[in-house]
Design an enzyme around this catalytic site. Structure first.
Site, PDB file in Angstrom:
ATOM      1  N   GLU A  99      -7.192   8.331   6.644  1.00 55.05           N
ATOM      2  CA  GLU A  99      -7.435   8.959   7.941  1.00 55.05           C
ATOM      3  C   GLU A  99      -7.929  10.400   7.862  1.00 55.05           C
ATOM      4  OE1 GLU A  99      -4.153   8.479  10.596  1.00 55.05           O
ATOM      5  OE2 GLU A  99      -4.132   6.321  10.364  1.00 55.05           O
ATOM      6  N   ARG A 112       0.848  -1.190   0.000  1.00 56.73           N
ATOM      7  CA  ARG A 112       0.000   0.000   0.000  1.00 56.73           C
ATOM      8  C   ARG A 112       0.890   1.248   0.000  1.00 56.73           C
ATOM      9  NH1 ARG A 112      -2.846   2.982   4.892  1.00 56.73           N
ATOM     10  NH2 ARG A 112      -3.785   4.600   3.628  1.00 56.73           N
ATOM     11  N   HIS A 149      -2.815  11.009   1.058  1.00 49.64           N
ATOM     12  CA  HIS A 149      -2.245  10.794   2.385  1.00 49.64           C
ATOM     13  C   HIS A 149      -1.671  12.149   2.833  1.00 49.64           C
ATOM     14  CE1 HIS A 149      -0.825   7.384   5.150  1.00 49.64           C
ATOM     15  NE2 HIS A 149      -0.490   8.499   5.767  1.00 49.64           N
ATOM     16  N   GLU A 188      -3.490  -0.314   8.069  1.00 55.87           N
ATOM     17  CA  GLU A 188      -2.307   0.053   8.858  1.00 55.87           C
ATOM     18  C   GLU A 188      -2.402  -0.576  10.233  1.00 55.87           C
ATOM     19  OE1 GLU A 188      -1.398   4.262   9.379  1.00 55.87           O
ATOM     20  OE2 GLU A 188      -1.734   4.605   7.243  1.00 55.87           O
ATOM     21  N   ASN A 238      -7.266   1.476   9.998  1.00 55.37           N
ATOM     22  CA  ASN A 238      -5.945   1.734  10.570  1.00 55.37           C
ATOM     23  C   ASN A 238      -6.102   1.617  12.077  1.00 55.37           C
ATOM     24  OD1 ASN A 238      -5.350   2.388   7.950  1.00 55.37           O
ATOM     25  ND2 ASN A 238      -4.711   4.492   8.357  1.00 55.37           N
ATOM     26  N   TYR A 280      -4.045   1.240  15.839  1.00 53.58           N
ATOM     27  CA  TYR A 280      -2.808   1.258  16.628  1.00 53.58           C
ATOM     28  C   TYR A 280      -3.052   0.974  18.103  1.00 53.58           C
ATOM     29  CZ  TYR A 280      -0.513   3.045  12.525  1.00 53.58           C
ATOM     30  OH  TYR A 280       0.004   3.161  11.258  1.00 53.58           O
TER      31      TYR A 280
END
Ligand code: GCO
Length: 474
Positions: free
Chosen positions: A187, A98, A142, A381, A314, A316
Site C-alpha cells: 500500500e 503473507r 509494510h 488483503e 488489498n 476493504y
C-alpha cells in the site's frame, strides 16, 4: 499452547455457513487460501536481537499520535510465539501466509551490516511454514522504514530507493531458495499520503508536495528491488506489489459527480497503478492535488514499470462521491472538489466505519484485468474489524466477520468466472493486532488475541474459513 477451538466445530453452524456450502466449488486447484499480517502490527520485541527503531517506533512515541498512547512494543508477541502461531495457521488449514519482514531487524541502520539474528528469525518462520505445507508470501516493506534512514532523509531522498533494493537483495539471498512469492511494497498510497500529507501515519508530516516526492521514491525503490530480485531468484519466483484499491462510485448522475468519480479514481487508485503498468503518472493527479510533479530522472518510469508477475489487491470497501455544485466549486479553492459520502442509509458498516460492499471486489478485479492486464492477481488483503467479545471460554462468535468473508469469497468466484487470473486470497488478518493509529481498539483477526495473557482463541470466522478451505480441491 493456548489454542482453543477446533475446525470441526463448524458442524454447529447452519449448513449454509459450513464448508459444504455453494461456495465450495469453482476455485482452481492450487488456489492460495491464506491470511496476512505485518511485522510491526504483530511481532513486538522491538528492542530484541539487534533490531533498531523504525519510523513507527518513533511515531508511536509522539503524544497524541496513537489512540490511548499505545505502541507495538509487545503487540501480539508473535516474535516469541511464532511456532504457536504457525500451528494455529495449520489448524486453520491455511495454504499460504503473507507476512512482512522488518527492515530494521535485518539491517538496523537501513544499509550496511546485516543483523544475523534478525534474518534468522524470518528464516525460522519460513522453514516452520514450509514444514507445515504453508506457502510463505514475503512482503519487504509494510511501513517500517529504519529510523536511521529517516535521519538521512527517508523516502524524500533518492538514495533510499537504492537502499531498499539492496535490502531486498540481502533478504532474497537468504530466503530466495524457499520463498516463491515476493511483495515489494504494501500500500504505497498509505505510506505516502497518510504518512506525508495527512500526518496520521509515520513519519507524520503534513505536506502534499512531499507526499508526491516520497511516493515517487517508493515507486522507484519498488522497480529497483524488482530488478534486483529477478537477478537473484529462480525464474519461477513471483514478484509483485500490493496496492490498496477503492473503486469509486457516483452518488448521482450529475456531470460534476461523474467528473468527481474520475478525479477520485486518479487520486485513490491510479496514482500508483499507472506508473507501474503504463510507465506514466496520471497528469490529472497533480492538478487535483494542486502540487507539482515529482522530479524524474531519465529512466525512472521505465524502472518503475519493470514487468511484474502479479498484482496484489488489498480491498476493504468502495468510495462513494458527489461532485460539488459549480457555484460552490468556484467559491472555494479547496481540493478535492467533491464530497465523499460516509454513510449510505441502507448499507452496513464494519467497526472501522467502512461500508460492506463485496461487489466492489468483483468490480476492481475485473477492471484491473480488463484495463491493466497484470499476468496474475492475488487478493493480498481483505477482511473486517468488528467488536468481538470473548467471555473467557473457547469461542468468539463473530458472525458478522464470517458473513463478510463469505460475501467477498463469493465475489472472487464471480471474478474468476469472468476469466480474471486470480491466484489466491489472504484474509486480513490472521490475528487481532496493532491497528496503527487506532492501536488495539480494532480487531481484524480470524483469531482473537487476549492482550493481557496473549492467549489466542479461534473465532467462528476462523473455524468457518478452516472448514471452507478443507472443502476445496488441493
Ligand atoms: C492496510 C494495511 C494493514 C491494515 C489493514 C486494516 O491495509 O492499511 O495493510 O496493515 O491493518 O488494512 O486497516
Amino acid at each position: 499452547m493456548s489454542i482453543t477451538g477446533r475446525p470441526q466445530d463448524h458442524r454447529s453452524f447452519p449448513a449454509s455457513l459450513a464448508g459444504d456450502s455453494d461456495l465450495a466449488g469453482g476455485f482452481p486447484p492450487g488456489f492460495l487460501w491464506g491470511a496476512a499480517t505485518s511485522a510491526y502490527q504483530i511481532e513486538g520485541a522491538v528492542r530484541e536481537d539487534g533490531r533498531a527503531p523504525s519510523i513507527w517506533d518513533r511515531f508511536v512515541a509522539r503524544p497524541g499520535a496513537i489512540l490511548q498512547g499505545q505502541t507495538g512494543e509487545v503487540a501480539a508477541d508473535h516474535y516469541h510465539r511464532m511456532e504457536e502461531d504457525v500451528a494455529l495457521m495449520a489448524l486453520l488449514n491455511l495454504r499460504a501466509y503473507r507476512f512482512s519482514i522488518s527492515w530494521p531487524r535485518v539491517l538496523p541502520q537501513g544499509t550496511g551490516p546485516v543483523n544475523e539474528r534478525g534474518l534468522a528469525f524470518y528464516e525460522r518462520l519460513v522453514d516452520t511454514l514450509l514444514a507445515r505445507g504453508i506457502e510463505p508470501l514475503a512482503t519487504l516493506y509494510h511501513w517500517d522504514l529504519p529510523a536511521a534512514l529517516e535521519d538521512r532523509g527517508g523516502w524524500l531522498v533518492r538514495d533510499t530507493a537504492q537502499a531498499f533494493a539492496d535490502y531486498a537483495g540481502v533478504v532474497a539471498r537468504r530466503l530466495g531458495d524457499r520463498v516463491r512469492w515476493w511483495i515489494t511494497h504494501n500500500e504505497p498510497w498509505c505510506s505516502t499520503y497518510l504518512g506525508y500529507a495527512l500526518g496520521i501515519h509515520a513519519p507524520g508530516l503534513h505536506d502534499k508536495q512531499l507526499a508526491i516526492h516520497a511516493g515517487h521514491h517508493i515507486l522507484l525503490s519498488h522497480g529497483l528491488a524488482t530488478q534486483c530480485l529477478r537477478s537473484l531468484l529462480p525464474r519461477e519466483t513471483q514478484v509483485g506489489i500490493a496496492l490498496d484499491f477503492y473503486p469509486v462510485y457516483a452518488a448521482d448522475e450529475r456531470p460534476e459527480t461523474l467528473a468527481a468519480v474520475q478525479e477520485a479514481d486518479v487520486f485513490r487508485n491510479r496514482w500508483f497503478l499507472d506508473p507501474l503498468f503504463r510507465a506514466e503518472y496520471p497528469e490529472a493527479l497533480f492538478r487535483a492535488l494542486d502540487v507539482t510533479p515529482p522530479t524524474l530522472q531519465a529512466n525512472d518510469l521505465a524502472v518503475i514499470a519493470t514487468p511484474l508477475d502479479f498484482l496484489g489487491v488489498n480491498y476493504y470497501s468502495r468510495m462513494l462521491v458527489r461532485g460539488a455544485s459549480p457555484e460552490s466549486a468556484a467559491a472555494s479553492s479547496r481540493k478535492p472538489s467533491y464530497e465523499v459520502i460516509e454513510r449510505v442509509p441502507e448499507a452496513s458498516y464494519t467497526d472501522m466505519g467502512w461500508e460492506i460492499f463485496p461487489e466492489g471486489l468483483e468490480a476492481i478485479l475485473t477492471r484491473l484485468h480488463r484495463e491493466y492486464a497484470p499476468k496474475a492477481l492475488l487478493v493480498t488483503e481483505n477482511g473486517a474489524a468488528f467488536e468481538d467479545h470473548w467471555h473467557g471460554g473457547t469461542s468468539v462468535h463473530d458472525w458478522q466477520r464470517l458473513h463478510y468473508l463469505q460475501l467477498h469469497i463469493e465475489a472472487l468466484s464471480r471474478a474468476l468466472s469472468q476469466q480474471v487470473p486470480l491466484k489466491g486470497y489472504m484474509v486480513w488478518s490472521l490475528l487481532d493486532n496493532f491497528e496503527w493509529a487506532l492501536s488495539y481498539s480494532k480487531r481484524f483477526g480470524l483469531v482473537y488475541v487476549d492482550y493481557s495473557t496473549q492467549r489466542r482463541i479461534i473465532k467462528d470466522s476462523g473455524l468457518w474459513y478452516a472448514s471452507f478451505i478443507a472443502a476445496q480441491r488441493r
